[in-house]
Design a protein around this motif. Sequence first.
Motif, PDB file in Angstrom:
ATOM      1  N   PHE A 396       0.812  -1.212   0.000  1.00 38.54           N
ATOM      2  CA  PHE A 396       0.000   0.000   0.000  1.00 38.54           C
ATOM      3  C   PHE A 396       0.847   1.264   0.000  1.00 38.54           C
ATOM      4  CE2 PHE A 396      -1.692   3.460   2.615  1.00 38.54           C
ATOM      5  CZ  PHE A 396      -2.735   3.864   1.795  1.00 38.54           C
ATOM      6  N   SER A 397       1.851   1.339   0.877  1.00 40.92           N
ATOM      7  CA  SER A 397       2.626   2.577   1.041  1.00 40.92           C
ATOM      8  C   SER A 397       3.244   3.029  -0.269  1.00 40.92           C
ATOM      9  CB  SER A 397       3.711   2.376   2.101  1.00 40.92           C
ATOM     10  OG  SER A 397       3.142   2.112   3.355  1.00 40.92           O
ATOM     11  N   TRP A 398       3.904   2.106  -0.967  1.00 43.22           N
ATOM     12  CA  TRP A 398       4.547   2.485  -2.230  1.00 43.22           C
ATOM     13  C   TRP A 398       3.499   2.852  -3.281  1.00 43.22           C
ATOM     14  CZ3 TRP A 398       4.409   0.154  -7.150  1.00 43.22           C
ATOM     15  CH2 TRP A 398       5.256   0.754  -8.084  1.00 43.22           C
ATOM     16  N   THR A 399       2.433   2.060  -3.370  1.00 43.61           N
ATOM     17  CA  THR A 399       1.367   2.344  -4.342  1.00 43.61           C
ATOM     18  C   THR A 399       0.767   3.723  -4.088  1.00 43.61           C
ATOM     19  OG1 THR A 399       0.840  -0.015  -4.428  1.00 43.61           O
ATOM     20  CG2 THR A 399      -0.812   1.500  -5.291  1.00 43.61           C
ATOM     21  N   ASN A 400       0.563   4.044  -2.824  1.00 42.48           N
ATOM     22  CA  ASN A 400      -0.041   5.309  -2.430  1.00 42.48           C
ATOM     23  C   ASN A 400       0.793   6.502  -2.885  1.00 42.48           C
ATOM     24  OD1 ASN A 400      -1.955   6.931  -0.950  1.00 42.48           O
ATOM     25  ND2 ASN A 400      -0.400   7.164   0.627  1.00 42.48           N
ATOM     26  N   GLN A 401       2.091   6.476  -2.602  1.00 44.16           N
ATOM     27  CA  GLN A 401       2.934   7.611  -2.957  1.00 44.16           C
ATOM     28  C   GLN A 401       3.237   7.664  -4.455  1.00 44.16           C
ATOM     29  OE1 GLN A 401       2.149   9.229  -0.622  1.00 44.16           O
ATOM     30  NE2 GLN A 401       3.966   9.845   0.538  1.00 44.16           N
ATOM     31  N   THR A 402       3.209   6.527  -5.117  1.00 46.82           N
ATOM     32  CA  THR A 402       3.379   6.524  -6.575  1.00 46.82           C
ATOM     33  C   THR A 402       2.175   7.176  -7.245  1.00 46.82           C
ATOM     34  OG1 THR A 402       4.725   4.510  -6.473  1.00 46.82           O
ATOM     35  CG2 THR A 402       3.762   5.069  -8.606  1.00 46.82           C
ATOM     36  N   LEU A 403       0.993   6.922  -6.702  1.00 44.31           N
ATOM     37  CA  LEU A 403      -0.205   7.575  -7.222  1.00 44.31           C
ATOM     38  C   LEU A 403      -0.114   9.083  -7.049  1.00 44.31           C
ATOM     39  CD1 LEU A 403      -3.783   6.233  -6.911  1.00 44.31           C
ATOM     40  CD2 LEU A 403      -3.384   8.632  -6.481  1.00 44.31           C
ATOM     41  N   ALA A 404       0.403   9.527  -5.887  1.00 43.06           N
ATOM     42  CA  ALA A 404       0.590  10.969  -5.655  1.00 43.06           C
ATOM     43  C   ALA A 404       1.541  11.565  -6.683  1.00 43.06           C
ATOM     44  CB  ALA A 404       1.110  11.210  -4.242  1.00 43.06           C
ATOM     45  N   MET A 405       2.596  10.833  -6.989  1.00 44.58           N
ATOM     46  CA  MET A 405       3.573  11.272  -7.988  1.00 44.58           C
ATOM     47  C   MET A 405       2.907  11.480  -9.347  1.00 44.58           C
ATOM     48  SD  MET A 405       6.652   8.906  -9.514  1.00 44.58           S
ATOM     49  CE  MET A 405       5.541   7.942 -10.543  1.00 44.58           C
ATOM     50  N   ILE A 406       2.091  10.517  -9.759  1.00 47.19           N
ATOM     51  CA  ILE A 406       1.426  10.594 -11.072  1.00 47.19           C
ATOM     52  C   ILE A 406       0.457  11.768 -11.125  1.00 47.19           C
ATOM     53  CG2 ILE A 406      -0.121   9.388 -12.664  1.00 47.19           C
ATOM     54  CD1 ILE A 406       1.074   6.746 -11.603  1.00 47.19           C
ATOM     55  N   VAL A 407      -0.275  11.978 -10.029  1.00 46.78           N
ATOM     56  CA  VAL A 407      -1.244  13.087  -9.988  1.00 46.78           C
ATOM     57  C   VAL A 407      -0.526  14.434 -10.101  1.00 46.78           C
ATOM     58  CG1 VAL A 407      -2.936  14.279  -8.534  1.00 46.78           C
ATOM     59  CG2 VAL A 407      -2.985  11.788  -8.729  1.00 46.78           C
ATOM     60  N   LEU A 408       0.628  14.570  -9.463  1.00 48.67           N
ATOM     61  CA  LEU A 408       1.393  15.824  -9.561  1.00 48.67           C
ATOM     62  C   LEU A 408       1.906  16.056 -10.980  1.00 48.67           C
ATOM     63  CD1 LEU A 408       3.319  15.758  -6.170  1.00 48.67           C
ATOM     64  CD2 LEU A 408       1.664  17.487  -6.892  1.00 48.67           C
ATOM     65  N   TRP A 409       2.323  14.995 -11.663  1.00 43.45           N
ATOM     66  CA  TRP A 409       2.729  15.152 -13.062  1.00 43.45           C
ATOM     67  C   TRP A 409       1.523  15.525 -13.932  1.00 43.45           C
ATOM     68  CZ3 TRP A 409       7.308  16.385 -13.883  1.00 43.45           C
ATOM     69  CH2 TRP A 409       8.409  15.758 -13.294  1.00 43.45           C
ATOM     70  N   THR A 410       0.366  14.966 -13.599  1.00 44.66           N
ATOM     71  CA  THR A 410      -0.870  15.325 -14.315  1.00 44.66           C
ATOM     72  C   THR A 410      -1.177  16.808 -14.153  1.00 44.66           C
ATOM     73  OG1 THR A 410      -1.766  13.100 -13.921  1.00 44.66           O
ATOM     74  CG2 THR A 410      -3.332  14.829 -14.561  1.00 44.66           C
ATOM     75  N   ALA A 411      -1.072  17.293 -12.912  1.00 47.33           N
ATOM     76  CA  ALA A 411      -1.319  18.713 -12.649  1.00 47.33           C
ATOM     77  C   ALA A 411      -0.312  19.590 -13.388  1.00 47.33           C
ATOM     78  CB  ALA A 411      -1.244  18.982 -11.141  1.00 47.33           C
ATOM     79  N   SER A 412       0.927  19.119 -13.498  1.00 47.21           N
ATOM     80  CA  SER A 412       1.948  19.881 -14.228  1.00 47.21           C
ATOM     81  C   SER A 412       1.573  20.032 -15.699  1.00 47.21           C
ATOM     82  CB  SER A 412       3.311  19.174 -14.107  1.00 47.21           C
ATOM     83  OG  SER A 412       3.698  19.052 -12.757  1.00 47.21           O
ATOM     84  N   MET A 413       1.082  18.943 -16.292  1.00 40.43           N
ATOM     85  CA  MET A 413       0.677  19.015 -17.696  1.00 40.43           C
ATOM     86  C   MET A 413      -0.564  19.883 -17.856  1.00 40.43           C
ATOM     87  SD  MET A 413       1.457  18.323 -20.736  1.00 40.43           S
ATOM     88  CE  MET A 413       2.743  17.072 -20.569  1.00 40.43           C
ATOM     89  N   TYR A 414      -1.482  19.810 -16.891  1.00 38.61           N
ATOM     90  CA  TYR A 414      -2.664  20.682 -16.927  1.00 38.61           C
ATOM     91  C   TYR A 414      -2.239  22.154 -16.933  1.00 38.61           C
ATOM     92  CZ  TYR A 414      -6.415  23.571 -15.080  1.00 38.61           C
ATOM     93  OH  TYR A 414      -7.311  24.583 -14.888  1.00 38.61           O
ATOM     94  N   LEU A 415      -1.305  22.499 -16.027  1.00 39.79           N
ATOM     95  CA  LEU A 415      -0.854  23.888 -15.926  1.00 39.79           C
ATOM     96  C   LEU A 415      -0.102  24.320 -17.178  1.00 39.79           C
ATOM     97  CD1 LEU A 415       0.255  23.969 -12.178  1.00 39.79           C
ATOM     98  CD2 LEU A 415      -1.656  25.222 -13.200  1.00 39.79           C
ATOM     99  N   TYR A 416       0.676  23.401 -17.742  1.00 46.10           N
ATOM    100  CA  TYR A 416       1.389  23.742 -18.979  1.00 46.10           C
ATOM    101  C   TYR A 416       0.395  24.057 -20.098  1.00 46.10           C
ATOM    102  CZ  TYR A 416       3.662  23.209 -23.436  1.00 46.10           C
ATOM    103  OH  TYR A 416       4.085  23.424 -24.730  1.00 46.10           O
ATOM    104  N   LYS A 417      -0.617  23.215 -20.250  1.00 47.90           N
ATOM    105  CA  LYS A 417      -1.604  23.425 -21.313  1.00 47.90           C
ATOM    106  C   LYS A 417      -2.423  24.692 -21.078  1.00 47.90           C
ATOM    107  CE  LYS A 417      -2.100  18.639 -22.828  1.00 47.90           C
ATOM    108  NZ  LYS A 417      -3.008  17.492 -23.069  1.00 47.90           N
ATOM    109  N   ALA A 418      -2.559  25.073 -19.799  1.00 48.69           N
ATOM    110  CA  ALA A 418      -3.288  26.296 -19.466  1.00 48.69           C
ATOM    111  C   ALA A 418      -2.386  27.524 -19.503  1.00 48.69           C
ATOM    112  CB  ALA A 418      -3.920  26.166 -18.082  1.00 48.69           C
TER     113      ALA A 418
END
Length: 479
Positions: A396-418
Amino acid sequence: MLSFIICLLLLIGGYFVYGNFVNNIFSPDDRETPAVRINDGVDYVVMPQWKLFLIQLLNIAGLGPIFGALQGALWGPVVFLWITFGTIFAGGVHDFFSGMMSERNDGASISEVCGIYLGHLMQNVMRVFSVVLLVMVGTVFAVGPAGLIVTLFGNSGVSGLLTNKEFWLWIILAYYFIATFISIDKIIGKVYPLFGICLIIMALGVAFGIFTKPEYVIPEIWANFRNMHPSATPVWSFMFITVACGAISGFHATQSPLMARCMKSEKQGHFVFYGAMVCEGVIALIWAAAGCSLYEVTGGLNTGLAEIMKNGQSAAIYDVCKKTMGGIGIALAMLGVIACPITSGDTAFRSARLTLADWFKIDQKAWKNRLLLCVPLLGVGAIVGHMDYSIVWRYFSWTNQTLAMIVLWTASMYLYKAKKNYWITAVPATFMSAVSMTYFFCASECLNLGTAVAYPVGIVLAVVFLGIFIHATRKQQTA
């Protein structure tokens, strides 16, 4: 104690200063929200801001900032720094963008949001990641309270059905089914704000007990800036994985869309998402301080805390509440270790239902469609609930923080496109990439290659991920 107070003030100040900065970059406006536009009376329901805040807090917290903070305290007061700066620059940003990106995309689940900005492959990865994570969380938060209820009745001299763990597991799963199935404002909207207030009161009571009893002294960071873990577990990256709720947690990204579907205005996002994360950070800071101050230190190591935690995290919570608040603390502890996990577990299954609904495009207004997803989800939960707890929780611990990592990269791409400042998410995304990859190569339940390999490989992979992101942005510029 001074360093604790400084960190506390930084957290509160971070909400007003950095939180406002992040909010202004996103630029919420007066557009019609999904809760108003779609309003299906089930998942899209307008609720007042104070309820949204308390429900969000309980959804993302449960006992996470207590369990994680107490475990983090084994490393000593250095954990205060991760809780403080992790909350301000990573966790608050992560929770805010996971909620607001969902808000801008009709309240979509986080897996669908990732697909919009990172592509179809990452969308499918996140769908699987999210559902597996949510079922694990929901199941563990059913098994744990069931065991605690049995222990309570057993210690009271009660016997028979009430001390049967299987009985209580099915009772909790039955409640999960009801809470997952019915409208969000029927149980969650009415009861959860009360439990959210209890979580805050419990933390304030612990803080009051520490400050008013002279035998408890919170150690200073600068006098104890070293690894105090009795097992010599490395700070990097184990502490950053262990203390998830209270700093940054990918699980939060699965919960934020629940409240994104209930907001009347986008301008509530700063308080509901960033604010709830800061409140969780404050709760975690208090419990970490309790872990560092209430127990014996031997040879510069937190041996006393390690000893009490051998009896389980619930025993440690009980002990802290008893020492700081007496009889009232015991009552709050019992309420907390039973009610708080259950309230996180049912919203985990609710989020899993919505993730599957978005995935397979199944409208959830009709009760038959909700039943179509609730029955198999809770069925899987019942099966997993009879597996070995350690096997379920191991990854769980690794899966949890890996998901956080992916979401932050998603937000980065959102901000870039905006065409907005994407570094506010790209920097913590890079950091969490290093945390996640280092742990994956180092931890015994993963590749177990040791720190000599894991440290450089983790850093290199984080830089590679940043390079891939920059390359993707430049490629879009030339397209």
